[in-house]
Scaffold this motif. Structure first.
Motif, PDB file in Angstrom:
ATOM      1  N   THR A 139      56.337  88.471 145.572  1.00  0.00           N
ATOM      2  CA  THR A 139      57.319  88.332 146.642  1.00  0.00           C
ATOM      3  C   THR A 139      57.998  89.679 146.824  1.00  0.00           C
ATOM      4  O   THR A 139      58.571  90.222 145.893  1.00  0.00           O
ATOM      5  CB  THR A 139      58.369  87.254 146.320  1.00  0.00           C
ATOM      6  N   ARG A 143      62.740  89.484 150.523  1.00  0.00           N
ATOM      7  CA  ARG A 143      61.924  88.683 151.433  1.00  0.00           C
ATOM      8  C   ARG A 143      62.653  87.389 151.773  1.00  0.00           C
ATOM      9  O   ARG A 143      62.966  86.592 150.901  1.00  0.00           O
ATOM     10  CB  ARG A 143      60.588  88.383 150.756  1.00  0.00           C
ATOM     11  N   LEU A 170      62.060  83.641 149.186  1.00  0.00           N
ATOM     12  CA  LEU A 170      60.930  83.410 148.300  1.00  0.00           C
ATOM     13  C   LEU A 170      61.082  84.281 147.068  1.00  0.00           C
ATOM     14  O   LEU A 170      61.358  85.479 147.172  1.00  0.00           O
ATOM     15  CB  LEU A 170      59.610  83.729 149.005  1.00  0.00           C
ATOM     16  N   GLU A 171      60.903  83.687 145.889  1.00  0.00           N
ATOM     17  CA  GLU A 171      61.048  84.404 144.626  1.00  0.00           C
ATOM     18  C   GLU A 171      59.841  84.121 143.740  1.00  0.00           C
ATOM     19  O   GLU A 171      59.258  83.027 143.789  1.00  0.00           O
ATOM     20  CB  GLU A 171      62.322  83.973 143.888  1.00  0.00           C
ATOM     21  N   ASN A 172      59.484  85.077 142.913  1.00  0.00           N
ATOM     22  CA  ASN A 172      58.400  84.883 141.961  1.00  0.00           C
ATOM     23  C   ASN A 172      58.827  83.905 140.871  1.00  0.00           C
ATOM     24  O   ASN A 172      59.929  84.000 140.315  1.00  0.00           O
ATOM     25  CB  ASN A 172      58.012  86.224 141.347  1.00  0.00           C
TER      26      ASN A 172
END
Length: 373
Positions: A139, A143, A170-172
């Motif tokens: 990500t 974002r 959105l995040e990892n």
């Protein structure tokens, strides 16, 4: 999404510390915000006027005097955190002080319904400030997109259930789990460490100075991209290391090596590790070899980062049976590094995502256009 009201700078500062504290008196708010008591009194009155703060009782002091206690008000709102795992979707709704308001869990294929279930359990009068969706993908920093945007099949799995107009980040997923370990798990009190997830995939959450390191492209810790195998006679393949260490290959190696005399071959990692724990020789040998492989990966991480602490998580990495073998191989190949098992387990990603969502939700209130005091 309801817009946050325009606040004075002092009211904004008081709101931020009240969200972090949960409840506080005006003297406590003055100390935390480093503002004068008259300024805080005015700020609290302003927040009460727009229902961002509310009276929550009284507290008796040492001198016998009582002080009014305040908490966030109903207009402060809520946030949503979504963990889109490979098999399971977990969702949490939280107030801006971090308290849990709603949660739901279900199959990944029913992700949209799981999100709707959690949304329906939130207080109807609480504006939704922001949404964090944790995904097993790179990500890019900052974002963000509205809930109505299209971002491929991963995001589309839940986008249809999200209220329009609410900011979505959105995040990892591994980075989210690393945050959970930092604040609520095995890395509490440690400002620099690595969270090494070994499961269906592999990944590394890197925390330096108490902050997750994302990298220039948001791809820091993408261990699947390490060249593998590194051999004169074989060319490295794309994400071949993840293919080798991941849970599917682990079970494939178990199936290939399983003797008929040991009964049915384990079909899941849980079954494999349970048999190893019972002393079954074949299972023990496979688990021991897996520990060596994870230890070698840990040595590579340590050589680059020198994190001091590695937390092992994921559907196979979190098993404590791996620890002796990982520690031994890491000690053989690198310098002393503490290795422990995850304490937050399967909930780590949604817990970390919720923490990020709360921080961003508070920002939507405190960073809205402000007026001078």
């Amino acid at each position: 999404m309801a817009r946050a009201p325009r606040l004075t700078e002092s009211a904004s500062a008081v709101f931020a510390v009240l969200a972090q504290a949960g409840t506080a008196t005006r003297p406590q708010l003055a100390s935390l915000a480093r503002l004068s008591k008259p300024t805080v009194s005015s700020a609290v009155a302003e927040l009460e006027g727009v229902h961002l703060a509310a009276h929550s009782g009284t507290s008796s002091g040492g001198t016998g005097r009582s002080a009014a206690v305040y908490r966030l008000g109903p207009a402060a709102g809520a946030v949503l955190a979504v963990d889109l795992g490979p098999a399971v979707t977990r969702v949490r709704g939280c107030a801006l002080d971090g308290s849990l308001l709603a949660e739901a869990t279900g199959p990944r294929d029913d992700a949209a319904d799981v999100v709707r279930e959690a949304l329906s359990a939130l207080p109807p009068d609480a504006p939704l400030r922001t949404i964090v969706v944790a995904v097993g993908d790179v990500t890019a920093p900052q974002r963000m997109r509205p809930a109505t945007a299209k971002a491929g099949p991963v995001f589309d799995a839940v986008a249809v259930a999200l209220p329009p107009g609410v900011p979505v980040h959105l995040e990892n997923n591994v980075n989210c789990a690393a945050l959970a370990e930092l604040h609520e798990g095995a890395a509490r009190g440690r400002h620099t460490f690595g969270y090494l997830r070994i499961g269906v995939g592999i990944g590394l959450g890197i925390v330096v100075g108490g902050q997750v390191l994302a990298g220039a492209n948001g791809a820091a810790g993408e261990l699947a991209r390490l060249p593998y195998p590194w051999d004169d006679d074989r060319e490295p393949r794309h994400e071949a290391l993840e293919e080798y260490i991941g849970a599917r290959s682990l079970l494939g190696r178990a199936a290939a090596a399983w003797p008929d005399t040991d009964g049915p071959c384990p079909r899941t990692a849980d079954e494999l590790f349970a048999l190893a724990g019972q002393g079954r020789a074949a299972a023990r040998a496979i688990v021991d070899r897996h520990a060596v492989d994870v230890g070698r990966l840990a040595a590579a991480v340590t050589a680059v980062l020198d994190p001091g602490l590695l937390v092992l998580g994921g559907s196979t990495g979190a098993f404590a049976q791996l620890l002796p073998g990982v520690r031994a191989e890491l000690e053989r190949l690198s310098w002393p590094t503490e290795v422990v098992s995850s304490q937050v387990g399967d909930l780590g990603t949604v817990v970390g995502a919720a923490r990020l969502a709360v921080a961003r939700g508070v920002q939507t209130v405190t960073e809205a256009p402000r007026t001078k005091d």
